[in-house]
Design an enzyme around this catalytic site. Structure first.
Site, PDB file in Angstrom:
ATOM      1  N   TYR A 132      55.455  -3.978  29.293  1.00 38.02           N
ATOM      2  CA  TYR A 132      54.663  -4.397  27.859  1.00 38.02           C
ATOM      3  C   TYR A 132      54.783  -5.352  27.678  1.00 38.02           C
ATOM      4  CZ  TYR A 132      54.805  -2.626  22.968  1.00 38.02           C
ATOM      5  OH  TYR A 132      54.253  -2.935  21.673  1.00 38.02           O
ATOM      6  N   HIS A 150      48.447  -5.976  23.593  1.00 37.08           N
ATOM      7  CA  HIS A 150      48.103  -4.691  23.230  1.00 37.08           C
ATOM      8  C   HIS A 150      49.602  -4.118  22.472  1.00 37.08           C
ATOM      9  CE1 HIS A 150      48.966  -0.581  23.892  1.00 37.08           C
ATOM     10  NE2 HIS A 150      50.496  -1.467  24.713  1.00 37.08           N
ATOM     11  N   GLN A 174      56.429  10.597  20.394  1.00 41.08           N
ATOM     12  CA  GLN A 174      56.709   8.522  20.861  1.00 41.08           C
ATOM     13  C   GLN A 174      57.302   8.360  19.017  1.00 41.08           C
ATOM     14  OE1 GLN A 174      53.480   6.167  22.475  1.00 41.08           O
ATOM     15  NE2 GLN A 174      55.529   4.898  22.065  1.00 41.08           N
ATOM     16  N   THR A 210      50.347  -1.351  28.874  1.00 32.92           N
ATOM     17  CA  THR A 210      48.765  -1.129  29.015  1.00 32.92           C
ATOM     18  C   THR A 210      47.910  -3.039  29.105  1.00 32.92           C
ATOM     19  OG1 THR A 210      49.476   0.606  26.836  1.00 32.92           O
ATOM     20  CG2 THR A 210      47.322  -0.833  26.461  1.00 32.92           C
TER      21      THR A 210
END
Length: 407
Positions: A123, A128, A234, A343
């Protein structure tokens, strides 16, 4: 470098690249190859013709249906193979064995290049992480630990698929807005995530962390990575243990592994890290890659729209930092393990690497070239990701990874 083989000037697969993959030719046999322009060099055939010496050894190595055993031989060998192929391709005229070694890419089917034993998703983009945080925690978008360590979770290796594999819309538990009771339903908020992933090139020892200065010795190469995500599934499941069914139904990778050494000309420094990382994560020099990234969405009408342009140079946590942190507790890694970046979003809205961000949680539908709009993916939509690095005349690309959503 010049070559006798006609190669398009804008090809991802130049003489400077020579990525490795697994293809299936008209004979139905899977084997290793190297991409060059619109062709593939059949490495098993090249071994048969004595290009690398030790014909039986290399023939057996390149007839394997995955690249793990070849990668495990170490970077000196893969470097030697690439240099020998560059020499072969740079001859004054086409060698007599050219027809036997080359096959057009349009005549083959590509397969997963690896047996992926384990897969971890990080992550690592601060843009993001901040964007997602602002949607759900406006007053505290970045959690306290984010700037101190590369956050990650262990994903599902069994559902990693190669470019072109259809993606079935997942089902799971969803909590409708305003309700306290979940329902079982197909996801209505299916999304992509623009990522790159690195391939582990040698085993480490259980109980022995990989020091930051040695981390890149363990990285063989990179692929494009689409971490398909069901946001509604999610959202309901991720507390307290993190992603599960909203993520593990599919992840797509590009079929060609670009060797880390091919990306050396494009290395750049990453963003300034504040606060400074703890000692075991501190690095110097150019650890990021100036890699242009692009996402397009093609609707069932056939209209294709580029909806995102980003760059891997934006990543806050580098590959070396990701790998070192992953192993700091003594966790071992093995050849073929895959580590995805998370991402990759940039600083501007057109560089956001997911629909969650581009359409801001469904509040700002994006417009497509056929007049339609999207907040999340519909059945029949095809998402295609592309990547390349360029410096002067030197271009190294990844090809593409695509997937079409089906019910």
């Amino acid at each position: 470098m010049n070559t006798w083989l006609p190669i398009p000037t804008d090809t991802d697969f130049s003489l400077y690249n020579l990525p490795f993959g697994i293809f299936e030719g008209p004979d139905g046999q899977r084997r290793a190859g190297v991409a060059i322009g619109n062709h593939i060099i059949d490495l098993a055939a090249a071994a048969d013709h004595g290009l690398f010496g030790k014909r039986r050894f290399f023939r057996r190595l390149f007839e394997q249906p995955v690249l793990n055993e070849f990668i495990a031989q170490g970077k000196p060998l893969s470097t030697r193979i690439r240099r020998r192929l560059q020499q072969w391709l740079s001859a004054p005229e086409a060698p007599e064995n050219a027809a036997a070694l080359l096959i057009e890419q349009q005549r083959v089917r590509m397969h997963l290049p690896l047996h992926v034993g384990d897969y971890t998703d990080f992550y690592s983009s601060i843009e993001h992480a901040t964007n997602v945080g602002r949607m759900f925690r406006p007053d505290n978008p970045l959690l306290p630990n984010w700037r101190w360590l590369p956050v990650g979770y262990h994903g599902r290796a069994s559902s990693i698929v190669v470019d072109g594999t259809p993606i079935r819309r997942p089902h799971g538990q969803i909590l409708p807005k305003g309700s306290e009771i979940p329902i079982f339903s197909a996801s209505q908020q299916l999304d992509f995530e623009l990522e790159i992933a690195f391939v582990i090139g040698k085993d480490s020892t259980l109980g022995q962390p990989i020091p930051i200065e040695e981390a890149e010795d363990y990285i063989f190469g990179l692929v494009l990575f689409n971490d398909w995500s069901a946001r509604d599934i999610q959202r309901w499941e991720y507390v307290p243990l993190g992603p599960f069914l909203g993520k593990n139904f599919a992840s797509s990778i590009s079929p060609w592994i670009v060797p880390l050494e091919a990306l050396k000309p494009f290395r750049v420094k990453g963003p300034r890290q504040d606060p400074a990382p703890l000692d075991y994560l501190r690095t110097t020099g150019a650890r990021n890659i100036d890699l242009a990234l692009e996402v397009s969405l093609r609707t069932p009408t056939g209209a294709e729209t580029v909806i995102c342009r980003s760059n891997a140079r934006y990543l806050y946590w580098s590959m070396a930092q990701q790998l070192t942190h992953h192993t700091v507790n003594g966790c071992n890694v093995r050849v073929g393990d895959l580590m995805a970046s998370g991402t990759i979003s940039g600083p501007t809205p057109d560089s956001y690497g997911s629909l969650l961000e581009l359409a801001w949680g469904g509040q700002r539908p994006i417009s497509l070239s056929d007049g339609s709009t999207r907040t999340f993916l519909l059945d029949g939509d095809t998402v295609t990701m592309r990547a390349h690095a360029q410096k002067g005349d030197v271009r190294v690309g990844f090809g593409q990874v695509s997937g079409t959503i089906c019910a």
